[in-house]
Design an enzyme around this catalytic site. Structure first.
Site, PDB file in Angstrom:
ATOM      1  N   GLY A 211       2.406   2.478  10.823  1.00 18.94           N
ATOM      2  CA  GLY A 211       3.334   3.598  10.666  1.00 18.94           C
ATOM      3  C   GLY A 211       4.048   3.975  11.950  1.00 18.94           C
ATOM      4  O   GLY A 211       4.665   5.031  12.041  1.00 18.94           O
TER       5      GLY A 211
ATOM      6  N   LYS B 249       0.122   4.224  -0.267  1.00 16.56           N
ATOM      7  CA  LYS B 249      -0.526   5.407   0.323  1.00 16.56           C
ATOM      8  C   LYS B 249      -0.315   6.609  -0.608  1.00 16.56           C
ATOM      9  O   LYS B 249      -0.302   6.437  -1.815  1.00 16.56           O
ATOM     10  CB  LYS B 249      -0.028   5.634   1.755  1.00 16.56           C
ATOM     11  CG  LYS B 249      -0.163   4.351   2.592  1.00 16.56           C
ATOM     12  CD  LYS B 249       0.002   4.560   4.061  1.00 16.56           C
ATOM     13  CE  LYS B 249      -0.181   3.235   4.786  1.00 16.56           C
ATOM     14  NZ  LYS B 249      -0.110   3.335   6.231  1.00 16.56           N
TER      15      LYS B 249
ATOM     16  N   GLU C 142      -6.916   4.849   7.741  1.00 13.05           N
ATOM     17  CA  GLU C 142      -6.683   6.245   7.357  1.00 13.05           C
ATOM     18  C   GLU C 142      -7.864   6.826   6.579  1.00 13.05           C
ATOM     19  O   GLU C 142      -7.889   8.030   6.311  1.00 13.05           O
ATOM     20  CB  GLU C 142      -5.376   6.329   6.549  1.00 13.05           C
ATOM     21  CG  GLU C 142      -4.174   6.137   7.467  1.00 13.05           C
ATOM     22  CD  GLU C 142      -2.930   5.589   6.785  1.00 13.05           C
ATOM     23  OE1 GLU C 142      -2.865   5.596   5.552  1.00 13.05           O
ATOM     24  OE2 GLU C 142      -2.016   5.150   7.510  1.00 13.05           O
TER      25      GLU C 142
ATOM     26  N   HIS D  78      -9.443   1.192   5.020  1.00  5.27           N
ATOM     27  CA  HIS D  78      -8.177   1.439   5.715  1.00  5.27           C
ATOM     28  C   HIS D  78      -8.433   2.425   6.858  1.00  5.27           C
ATOM     29  O   HIS D  78      -9.247   3.333   6.730  1.00  5.27           O
ATOM     30  CB  HIS D  78      -7.136   2.002   4.741  1.00  5.27           C
ATOM     31  CG  HIS D  78      -5.765   1.966   5.310  1.00  5.27           C
ATOM     32  ND1 HIS D  78      -5.327   2.895   6.227  1.00  5.27           N
ATOM     33  CD2 HIS D  78      -4.750   1.085   5.144  1.00  5.27           C
ATOM     34  CE1 HIS D  78      -4.090   2.583   6.580  1.00  5.27           C
ATOM     35  NE2 HIS D  78      -3.712   1.500   5.943  1.00  5.27           N
TER      36      HIS D  78
ATOM     37  N   SER E 169       3.435  -1.913  10.351  1.00  4.48           N
ATOM     38  CA  SER E 169       4.889  -1.941  10.603  1.00  4.48           C
ATOM     39  C   SER E 169       5.551  -3.252  10.183  1.00  4.48           C
ATOM     40  O   SER E 169       6.515  -3.702  10.818  1.00  4.48           O
ATOM     41  CB  SER E 169       5.192  -1.625  12.076  1.00  4.48           C
ATOM     42  OG  SER E 169       4.757  -0.315  12.393  1.00  4.48           O
TER      43      SER E 169
ATOM     44  N   ASN F 287       0.872  -1.175   0.000  1.00  4.59           N
ATOM     45  CA  ASN F 287       0.000   0.000   0.000  1.00  4.59           C
ATOM     46  C   ASN F 287       0.909   1.223   0.000  1.00  4.59           C
ATOM     47  O   ASN F 287       1.503   1.564   1.019  1.00  4.59           O
ATOM     48  CB  ASN F 287      -0.891  -0.034   1.252  1.00  4.59           C
ATOM     49  CG  ASN F 287      -1.732   1.221   1.385  1.00  4.59           C
ATOM     50  OD1 ASN F 287      -1.771   2.062   0.484  1.00  4.59           O
ATOM     51  ND2 ASN F 287      -2.410   1.356   2.521  1.00  4.59           N
TER      52      ASN F 287
ATOM     53  N   GLU G 194      -5.353  -4.900  10.622  1.00  2.38           N
ATOM     54  CA  GLU G 194      -4.394  -3.798  10.774  1.00  2.38           C
ATOM     55  C   GLU G 194      -4.697  -3.048  12.073  1.00  2.38           C
ATOM     56  O   GLU G 194      -5.515  -2.118  12.075  1.00  2.38           O
ATOM     57  CB  GLU G 194      -4.511  -2.822   9.596  1.00  2.38           C
ATOM     58  CG  GLU G 194      -4.107  -3.395   8.270  1.00  2.38           C
ATOM     59  CD  GLU G 194      -3.438  -2.346   7.379  1.00  2.38           C
ATOM     60  OE1 GLU G 194      -2.453  -2.699   6.723  1.00  2.38           O
ATOM     61  OE2 GLU G 194      -3.879  -1.176   7.377  1.00  2.38           O
TER      62      GLU G 194
HETATM   63  P1  13P Z   1       3.055   0.597   7.702  1.00  2.70           P
HETATM   64  O1  13P Z   1       3.564  -0.704   7.122  1.00  2.70           O
HETATM   65  O2  13P Z   1       3.771   1.794   7.178  1.00  2.70           O
HETATM   66  O3  13P Z   1       2.958   0.527   9.188  1.00  2.70           O
HETATM   67  O4  13P Z   1       1.543   0.749   7.157  1.00  2.70           O
HETATM   68  C1  13P Z   1       0.694  -0.324   7.249  1.00  2.70           C
HETATM   69  C2  13P Z   1      -0.517  -0.030   6.469  1.00  2.70           C
HETATM   70  O5  13P Z   1      -1.268   0.858   6.803  1.00  2.70           O
HETATM   71  C3  13P Z   1      -0.772  -0.828   5.276  1.00  2.70           C
HETATM   72  O6  13P Z   1      -2.049  -0.591   4.768  1.00  2.70           O
END
Ligand code: 13P
Length: 268
Positions: free
Chosen positions: A188, A11, A97, A95, A228, A9, A182
């Site tokens: 993150g 982002k 976010e 997600h 992560s 992903n 997740e």
């Molecule tokens: P990170 O791997 O940067 O923690 O992000 C995970 C994520 O949100 C994947 O969709």
């Protein structure tokens, strides 16, 4: 047997040229692997460039979101047929976010929990229903915040996310669904969920699917871990029996790191 799935992903990172270049590098290194599935999910505008770079390889394309109507007066939105037209097979939905637990953006806009876009279970349910007839496979993200985990609410939160997002759907429609566990606190932050605990929650989700739909569905649906994931922790996570792959954020932007993660992946 559930084919292991490693999805990157990206982002809101990489322009079309940068995304095409990264996809091209990955294609040369890991593009012909068929024992696992590898999916890249760039921002919308980079989808055509990444599709071009991946053409002729075994790697697949995914989007990071979608709207539920096929077309119409929905400024700024992208529809399921548009994603299919550029070559997407997968789409990430829900997600953390893009979610808003209560359907409204968090007015404080804290960085701790990003709730900018007001996604909720009702909008997710519409999106899942909209993409399935187009053959797009949803990667539905679920997971608890740190406060919810500390309050012992993890399973309750995930159950209500699953229940709301899958409301009214029947087992036959859900065999291509992918779920990504997740935990919000692990995204993150560098604070990965312990592999045995991630395995336990993925197993719990599988049992929930088996119980609410049918046992065969629970056995079939792939459940990924995200939060992560890096080359250094991927081996332990990806060797857990209930974890069928990873949804990788930051580490998927680095070809070396992402490649190493795919080397830890195996279909079990
Ligand atoms: P990170 O791997 O940067 O923690 O992000 C995970 C994520 O949100 C994947 O969709």
């Amino acid at each position: 047997m559930r084919t292991c799935l490693i999805a990157g992903n990206w982002k809101m990172h990489l322009t079309p040229a940068e995304g095409g270049a990264l996809a091209n590098t990955l294609r040369q290194r890991i593009g012909m692997r068929t024992d696992i599935e590898i999916v890249l999910c760039p921002p919308f505008v980079a989808l055509p460039a990444v599709a071009d770079a991946l053409r002729g390889s075994e790697m697949k394309l995914g989007a990071q979101n979608v709207f539920w109507a096929d077309s119409g007066a929905y400024t700024g939105q992208i529809s399921p047929p548009m994603l299919v037209a550029v070559g997407c097979e997968y789409v990430i939905l829900g997600h953390s976010e893009t979610r808003g637990r209560f359907g409204t953006p968090d007015p404080t806009f804290t960085d701790a929990i990003l709730r900018y876009f007001g996604e909720n279970e009702a909008t997710l349910n519409r999106k899942i229903r909209a993409v399935l007839p187009h053959g797009l496979k949803p990667i539905l993200c679920v997971g608890e915040t740190l406060e919810e985990r500390q309050a012992g609410q993890t399973e309750k939160v995930i159950e209500s996310q699953l229940q709301g997002a899958l409301e009214g759907l029947v087992a036959d429609e859900l065999y291509e669904l992918v779920i990504a566990y997740e935990p919000v606190w692990a995204i993150g932050t560098g604070q990965v969920c312990d592999a045995p605990e991630a395995n336990r929650i993925c197993g719990w989700i599988r049992q929930w699917l088996a119980h609410h739909f049918e046992p065969e569905l629970g056995e079939h649906v792939r459940i990924l871990y995200g939060g992560s994931v890096k080359a250094s922790n991927a081996h332990e996570l990806l060797h857990q029996p209930e974890i069928d792959g990873a949804l990788v954020g930051g580490a998927s932007l680095n070809a070396e790191e992402f490649e190493q993660i795919t080397y830890c992946a195996r279909t079990h």
